[in-house]
Design an enzyme around this catalytic site. Structure first.
Site, PDB file in Angstrom:
ATOM      1  N   ARG A   1      -5.853 -35.600 -63.880  1.00  0.00           N
ATOM      2  CA  ARG A   1      -5.427 -34.210 -63.991  1.00  0.00           C
ATOM      3  C   ARG A   1      -4.411 -33.902 -62.901  1.00  0.00           C
ATOM      4  NH1 ARG A   1     -10.578 -34.027 -66.364  1.00  0.00           N
ATOM      5  NH2 ARG A   1     -10.634 -32.701 -68.228  1.00  0.00           N
TER       6      ARG A   1
ATOM      7  N   HIS B   1     -19.491 -39.026 -68.211  1.00  0.00           N
ATOM      8  CA  HIS B   1     -20.441 -38.260 -67.396  1.00  0.00           C
ATOM      9  C   HIS B   1     -21.880 -38.704 -67.629  1.00  0.00           C
ATOM     10  CE1 HIS B   1     -21.838 -34.851 -65.045  1.00  0.00           C
ATOM     11  NE2 HIS B   1     -22.734 -34.613 -65.998  1.00  0.00           N
TER      12      HIS B   1
ATOM     13  N   HIS C   1     -17.331 -36.897 -75.613  1.00  0.00           N
ATOM     14  CA  HIS C   1     -17.724 -35.695 -74.880  1.00  0.00           C
ATOM     15  C   HIS C   1     -19.203 -35.381 -75.104  1.00  0.00           C
ATOM     16  CE1 HIS C   1     -17.496 -31.919 -72.705  1.00  0.00           C
ATOM     17  NE2 HIS C   1     -16.260 -32.230 -72.365  1.00  0.00           N
ATOM     18  N   ASP C   2     -19.974 -35.567 -74.048  1.00  0.00           N
ATOM     19  CA  ASP C   2     -21.418 -35.306 -74.032  1.00  0.00           C
ATOM     20  C   ASP C   2     -22.227 -36.261 -74.898  1.00  0.00           C
ATOM     21  OD1 ASP C   2     -21.051 -33.335 -72.186  1.00  0.00           O
ATOM     22  OD2 ASP C   2     -21.389 -31.658 -73.552  1.00  0.00           O
TER      23      ASP C   2
ATOM     24  N   HIS D   1      -8.913 -40.023 -67.060  1.00  0.00           N
ATOM     25  CA  HIS D   1      -8.311 -38.744 -67.423  1.00  0.00           C
ATOM     26  C   HIS D   1      -7.750 -38.095 -66.157  1.00  0.00           C
ATOM     27  CE1 HIS D   1      -8.627 -34.932 -70.123  1.00  0.00           C
ATOM     28  NE2 HIS D   1      -7.716 -34.748 -69.195  1.00  0.00           N
TER      29      HIS D   1
ATOM     30  N   ARG E   1     -16.179 -37.894 -50.394  1.00  0.00           N
ATOM     31  CA  ARG E   1     -16.399 -38.372 -49.033  1.00  0.00           C
ATOM     32  C   ARG E   1     -15.127 -38.899 -48.371  1.00  0.00           C
ATOM     33  NH1 ARG E   1     -21.243 -39.989 -46.368  1.00  0.00           N
ATOM     34  NH2 ARG E   1     -20.659 -40.341 -44.198  1.00  0.00           N
TER      35      ARG E   1
ATOM     36  N   THR F   1     -13.627 -29.417 -67.417  1.00  0.00           N
ATOM     37  CA  THR F   1     -13.619 -30.583 -68.294  1.00  0.00           C
ATOM     38  C   THR F   1     -13.006 -30.156 -69.623  1.00  0.00           C
ATOM     39  OG1 THR F   1     -14.965 -32.357 -69.245  1.00  0.00           O
ATOM     40  CG2 THR F   1     -15.937 -30.139 -69.198  1.00  0.00           C
TER      41      THR F   1
ATOM     42  N   HIS G   1     -10.209 -35.982 -59.403  1.00  0.00           N
ATOM     43  CA  HIS G   1     -11.033 -37.188 -59.530  1.00  0.00           C
ATOM     44  C   HIS G   1     -10.107 -38.404 -59.604  1.00  0.00           C
ATOM     45  CE1 HIS G   1     -10.264 -35.932 -63.645  1.00  0.00           C
ATOM     46  NE2 HIS G   1     -11.203 -34.989 -63.588  1.00  0.00           N
TER      47      HIS G   1
ATOM     48  N   GLU H   1      -6.123 -40.579 -70.944  1.00  0.00           N
ATOM     49  CA  GLU H   1      -6.136 -39.325 -71.686  1.00  0.00           C
ATOM     50  C   GLU H   1      -5.723 -38.171 -70.788  1.00  0.00           C
ATOM     51  OE1 GLU H   1     -10.161 -39.320 -73.145  1.00  0.00           O
ATOM     52  OE2 GLU H   1     -10.902 -38.234 -71.377  1.00  0.00           O
TER      53      GLU H   1
ATOM     54  N   ASN I   1     -15.581 -44.144 -69.345  1.00  0.00           N
ATOM     55  CA  ASN I   1     -14.741 -43.223 -68.582  1.00  0.00           C
ATOM     56  C   ASN I   1     -15.232 -43.221 -67.136  1.00  0.00           C
ATOM     57  OD1 ASN I   1     -13.741 -40.827 -67.304  1.00  0.00           O
ATOM     58  ND2 ASN I   1     -13.278 -39.967 -69.310  1.00  0.00           N
TER      59      ASN I   1
END
Length: 237
Positions: free
Chosen positions: A45, A214, A190-191, A43, A18, A100, A50, A70, A7
């Protein structure tokens, strides 16, 4: 072997902080694939904080492995997915203001809604996956929607594992077993990190794909993107 989909949202976050085009999202996707990643996940949004919708178009031109988009299936998201026809669309019930993803679908309550969306995606040749909590009831509900796969929401496992509670993987193993029995492919995300991924892989059967962003990007700051991807691939064998 369980596939690794990288991801790259956090790459876009850094770029957007920046302005300009450094780091270059498209180049990072190319590099991740060159280093062995078997998929690229984004992903987008609605606020494009992002990944931008233009990124999704640019990436479609260069992703040579599996392309997974996603997000919450609002109209704008569905229009994007139906236009680009990625390998997989992962449906996530994000609130607009969510930092998130923080919950899976209630596949019982939203069965009709998900059925309608999934049937349209599948008519367009797009593999579908539903983001779900590790609940047997939610797995059964997911099977009724016509989805191809489920993505197990692994935050609870990751948190408990970091505290030394290895039994936290058990609900995920049970859900993966049931999903497979019901004809659903099993993804997870996730994580997940280098710290916990091998234990998760070894204890959750039928795991087809993990989507990691992440943690992988954070680890790459210290170890480099190529080396980190290689570490994940080794642990996922």
């Amino acid at each position: 072997m369980t596939k690794l989909s990288v991801n790259i949202n956090k790459i876009a976050t850094l770029r957007n902080a920046r302005g300009g085009n450094m780091p270059n999202v498209v180049q990072v996707a190319k590099d991740a694939e060159k280093f062995g990643a078997q998929g690229i996940t984004i992903h987008p949004r609605p606020d494009e904080r992002h990944i931008r919708y233009q990124d999704a178009h640019d990436l479609k031109q260069i992703v040579a492995t599996e392309y997974n988009i996603e997000g919450n299936p609002i109209d704008k998201f569905l229009e994007l997915v139906l236009e680009l026809k990625p390998t997989q669309a992962t449906l996530v019930p994000d609130a607009v203001d969510a930092i998130t993803s923080n919950a899976g679908w209630d596949t019982v309550k939203h069965e009709g809604y998900l059925k309608e969306i999934i049937s349209e995606l599948k008519r367009n040749g797009i593999r579908t996956s539903i983001f779900v909590d590790p609940s047997l009831e939610m797995i059964e509900g997911a099977a009724k929607t016509g989805a191809d796969r489920i993505e197990l929401y692994t935050e609870a496992f990751a948190h408990q594992y970091s505290l030394g509670n290895t039994t936290a993987v058990q609900p995920y193993a049970q859900c993966a077993t049931l999903a497979n029995k019901l004809g659903l492919g099993v993804n997870a995300g996730h994580d997940l990190s280098l710290h916990n991924i091998q234990f998760f892989k070894e204890n959750v059967p039928h795991l087809l794909e993990v989507s990691i962003g992440h943690a992988l990007i954070c680890e790459a700051i210290y170890q480099g993107l190529e080396q980190v991807i290689q570490h994940y691939l080794t642990k996922l064998k």
